[in-house]
Design a protein around this motif. Structure first.
Motif, PDB file in Angstrom:
ATOM      1  N   UNK A 106       0.848  -1.185   0.000  1.00 46.71           N
ATOM      2  CA  UNK A 106       0.000   0.000   0.000  1.00 46.71           C
ATOM      3  C   UNK A 106       0.888   1.239   0.000  1.00 46.71           C
ATOM      4  N   UNK A 107       0.473   2.277  -0.720  1.00 45.02           N
ATOM      5  CA  UNK A 107       1.267   3.492  -0.820  1.00 45.02           C
ATOM      6  C   UNK A 107       1.206   4.236   0.494  1.00 45.02           C
ATOM      7  N   UNK A 108       2.300   4.136   1.266  1.00 42.24           N
ATOM      8  CA  UNK A 108       2.356   4.660   2.603  1.00 42.24           C
ATOM      9  C   UNK A 108       1.125   4.183   3.370  1.00 42.24           C
ATOM     10  N   UNK A 109       0.790   4.811   4.483  1.00 40.40           N
ATOM     11  CA  UNK A 109      -0.392   4.345   5.191  1.00 40.40           C
ATOM     12  C   UNK A 109      -1.451   5.424   5.159  1.00 40.40           C
ATOM     13  N   UNK A 110      -1.971   5.714   3.945  1.00 42.08           N
ATOM     14  CA  UNK A 110      -3.015   6.715   3.809  1.00 42.08           C
ATOM     15  C   UNK A 110      -4.341   6.082   4.225  1.00 42.08           C
ATOM     16  N   UNK A 111      -4.369   5.502   5.423  1.00 41.20           N
ATOM     17  CA  UNK A 111      -5.527   4.734   5.849  1.00 41.20           C
ATOM     18  C   UNK A 111      -6.794   5.570   5.848  1.00 41.20           C
ATOM     19  N   UNK A 112      -6.735   6.734   6.464  1.00 44.99           N
ATOM     20  CA  UNK A 112      -7.935   7.568   6.568  1.00 44.99           C
ATOM     21  C   UNK A 112      -8.416   8.010   5.190  1.00 44.99           C
ATOM     22  N   UNK A 113      -7.462   8.424   4.338  1.00 45.54           N
ATOM     23  CA  UNK A 113      -7.826   8.886   3.006  1.00 45.54           C
ATOM     24  C   UNK A 113      -8.470   7.773   2.199  1.00 45.54           C
ATOM     25  N   UNK A 114      -7.827   6.597   2.199  1.00 44.24           N
ATOM     26  CA  UNK A 114      -8.353   5.493   1.407  1.00 44.24           C
ATOM     27  C   UNK A 114      -9.670   4.976   1.970  1.00 44.24           C
ATOM     28  N   UNK A 115      -9.762   4.977   3.312  1.00 42.08           N
ATOM     29  CA  UNK A 115     -11.023   4.546   3.927  1.00 42.08           C
ATOM     30  C   UNK A 115     -12.145   5.496   3.536  1.00 42.08           C
ATOM     31  N   UNK A 116     -11.853   6.800   3.540  1.00 40.50           N
ATOM     32  CA  UNK A 116     -12.857   7.784   3.148  1.00 40.50           C
ATOM     33  C   UNK A 116     -13.273   7.618   1.706  1.00 40.50           C
ATOM     34  N   UNK A 117     -12.292   7.405   0.825  1.00 42.40           N
ATOM     35  CA  UNK A 117     -12.590   7.205  -0.589  1.00 42.40           C
ATOM     36  C   UNK A 117     -13.406   5.936  -0.795  1.00 42.40           C
ATOM     37  N   UNK A 118     -13.023   4.888  -0.078  1.00 45.54           N
ATOM     38  CA  UNK A 118     -13.766   3.630  -0.162  1.00 45.54           C
ATOM     39  C   UNK A 118     -15.221   3.840   0.246  1.00 45.54           C
ATOM     40  N   UNK A 119     -15.438   4.605   1.318  1.00 41.74           N
ATOM     41  CA  UNK A 119     -16.801   4.879   1.782  1.00 41.74           C
ATOM     42  C   UNK A 119     -17.606   5.673   0.783  1.00 41.74           C
ATOM     43  N   UNK A 120     -16.987   6.673   0.154  1.00 40.75           N
ATOM     44  CA  UNK A 120     -17.680   7.492  -0.848  1.00 40.75           C
ATOM     45  C   UNK A 120     -18.115   6.624  -2.027  1.00 40.75           C
ATOM     46  N   UNK A 121     -17.223   5.743  -2.472  1.00 40.53           N
ATOM     47  CA  UNK A 121     -17.551   4.864  -3.598  1.00 40.53           C
ATOM     48  C   UNK A 121     -18.712   3.943  -3.246  1.00 40.53           C
ATOM     49  N   UNK A 122     -18.723   3.437  -2.009  1.00 32.00           N
ATOM     50  CA  UNK A 122     -19.805   2.543  -1.579  1.00 32.00           C
ATOM     51  C   UNK A 122     -21.156   3.253  -1.582  1.00 32.00           C
ATOM     52  N   UNK A 123     -21.146   4.523  -1.191  1.00 32.13           N
ATOM     53  CA  UNK A 123     -22.405   5.270  -1.156  1.00 32.13           C
ATOM     54  C   UNK A 123     -23.013   5.427  -2.546  1.00 32.13           C
ATOM     55  N   UNK A 124     -22.186   5.350  -3.561  1.00 36.62           N
ATOM     56  CA  UNK A 124     -22.671   5.471  -4.931  1.00 36.62           C
ATOM     57  C   UNK A 124     -22.788   4.115  -5.610  1.00 36.62           C
ATOM     58  N   UNK A 125     -22.740   3.053  -4.799  1.00 37.26           N
ATOM     59  CA  UNK A 125     -22.974   1.724  -5.344  1.00 37.26           C
ATOM     60  C   UNK A 125     -21.740   0.981  -5.809  1.00 37.26           C
ATOM     61  N   UNK A 126     -20.566   1.551  -5.606  1.00 36.12           N
ATOM     62  CA  UNK A 126     -19.337   0.894  -6.029  1.00 36.12           C
ATOM     63  C   UNK A 126     -18.773   0.019  -4.930  1.00 36.12           C
ATOM     64  N   UNK A 127     -17.803  -0.792  -5.291  1.00 33.69           N
ATOM     65  CA  UNK A 127     -17.180  -1.690  -4.312  1.00 33.69           C
ATOM     66  C   UNK A 127     -15.701  -1.844  -4.665  1.00 33.69           C
ATOM     67  N   UNK A 128     -14.892  -0.861  -4.225  1.00 34.72           N
ATOM     68  CA  UNK A 128     -13.442  -0.896  -4.470  1.00 34.72           C
ATOM     69  C   UNK A 128     -12.746  -0.796  -3.115  1.00 34.72           C
TER      70      UNK A 128
END
Length: 332
Positions: A1-23
């Motif tokens: 994983x590119x450094x530990x951008x945990x919060x950023x990636x978690x936030x992006x993952x959540x945004x995608x889920x809200x729009x029906x995506x699953x990444x």
């Protein structure tokens, strides 16, 4: 994983889920690594352009990479940064390496010859200066900081006498006052002022240093500051020989500061691939900013064009100083 951008990636993952995506976060991180590999030819051209300039400033900072083969997970590895290039082709380049050895500057500065290399007092740069016939340029900020550290532990109060740390800083501060006054002048004008005003102050500082070093304990903070100043003296005087030079390495330190600040949030990189990818993306973002480009707009432009770049000329067209002609990508 590119450094530990945990919060950023978690936030992006959540945004995608809200729009029906699953990444997943892992997939998102792998996207970042893949984009970095795609951009590597562009980074190589930026490095080549940087090494064709007259002056490079260099610095390095620590980074933890957990899965670096042959190294302890919690041990320090290093992110190197170089800033330089021709006046109209300036760039900031980050490069990850687990080592802090002198062979790293040799690799990064391959092709950079007969120019100026400005660094702190780290001896790891000495070899490349010898081999590439570079003029070593010191950083007065580092000397000043050491005297400030000594000054901080001094007794306080009106009855306290002026100390040797105070005296050294009075000389050094005069040099910085001159630099503030001449920063908007041309290179030739700056050189003339430095020759007339700065050199006499440096001469006085040298005489003061030689007279007072024997009177101070070498293991004291003031003694250590004096030793640093003495050992770096020739390099610290080089800026007075050329108007294009700076009294300090502050530009390289400022360039690496966003990485150092970000590191407080993400703490470490998981793999060398993640650290390498971080270096690529930090390089593109900071170089875009240095050239007056809006970073997101520049990255968006570059990653849309790179897949269709078939020749060196196609990639050269994506260099920041070539893209600057596009007004939509410049910062306000």
């Amino acid at each position: 994983m590119v450094c530990r951008f945990t919060d950023l990636l978690a936030g992006t993952e959540g945004i995608i889920k809200r729009y029906g995506g699953d990444i997943t976060r892992t997939t998102l991180a792998n996207y970042v690594i893949a984009l970095a590999k795609l951009a590597q030819p562009l980074i190589n051209l930026i490095r080549e352009a940087q090494n064709n300039g007259p002056l490079i400033m260099a610095d390095e900072t620590r980074i933890q990479v957990l899965k670096e083969p042959g190294y302890a997970p919690t041990g320090d590895k290093f992110m190197w940064v170089t800033l330089g290039g021709k006046p109209d082709q300036q760039s900031v380049l980050f490069d990850y390496d687990p080592s802090r050895g002198g062979h790293i500057p040799m690799r990064l500065l391959d092709g950079f010859t007969h120019g100026y290399l400005q660094t702190d007092g780290y001896a790891g740069y000495n070899e490349v200066c010898r081999e590439n016939m570079l003029i070593q340029l010191g950083c007065m900020d580092h000397a000043r900081r050491k005297f400030i550290e000594a000054q901080k532990v001094q007794p306080k109060g009106k009855s306290v006498k002026v100390t040797k740390a105070d005296m050294a800083l009075s000389f050094i501060n005069k040099l910085y006052m001159i630099e503030r006054k001449i920063k908007h002048l041309s290179d030739d004008e700056r050189l003339a002022v430095r020759q007339e005003q700065s050199k006499p102050i440096l001469k006085q500082l040298k005489k003061w240093l030689e007279n007072n070093m024997p009177r101070v304990a070498k293991d004291s903070l003031t003694g250590k500051a004096m030793t640093y100043l003495h050992n770096q003296w020739d390099k610290l005087n080089v800026y007075c020989t050329d108007g294009q030079l700076s009294i300090s390495n502050i530009m390289a330190e400022n360039a690496i500061r966003p990485f150092a600040c970000g590191r407080k949030a993400w703490l470490f990189a998981d793999t060398p691939a993640g650290a390498d990818a971080s270096a690529v993306h930090y390089s593109l973002i900071q170089t875009a900013r240095l050239n007056g480009l809006e970073p997101y707009a520049y990255l968006n432009y570059v990653f849309k064009k790179l897949p269709y770049a078939e020749t060196v000329e196609d990639i050269e067209a994506l260099l920041p100083w070539h893209v600057k002609a596009n007004k939509a990508l410049t910062t306000s």
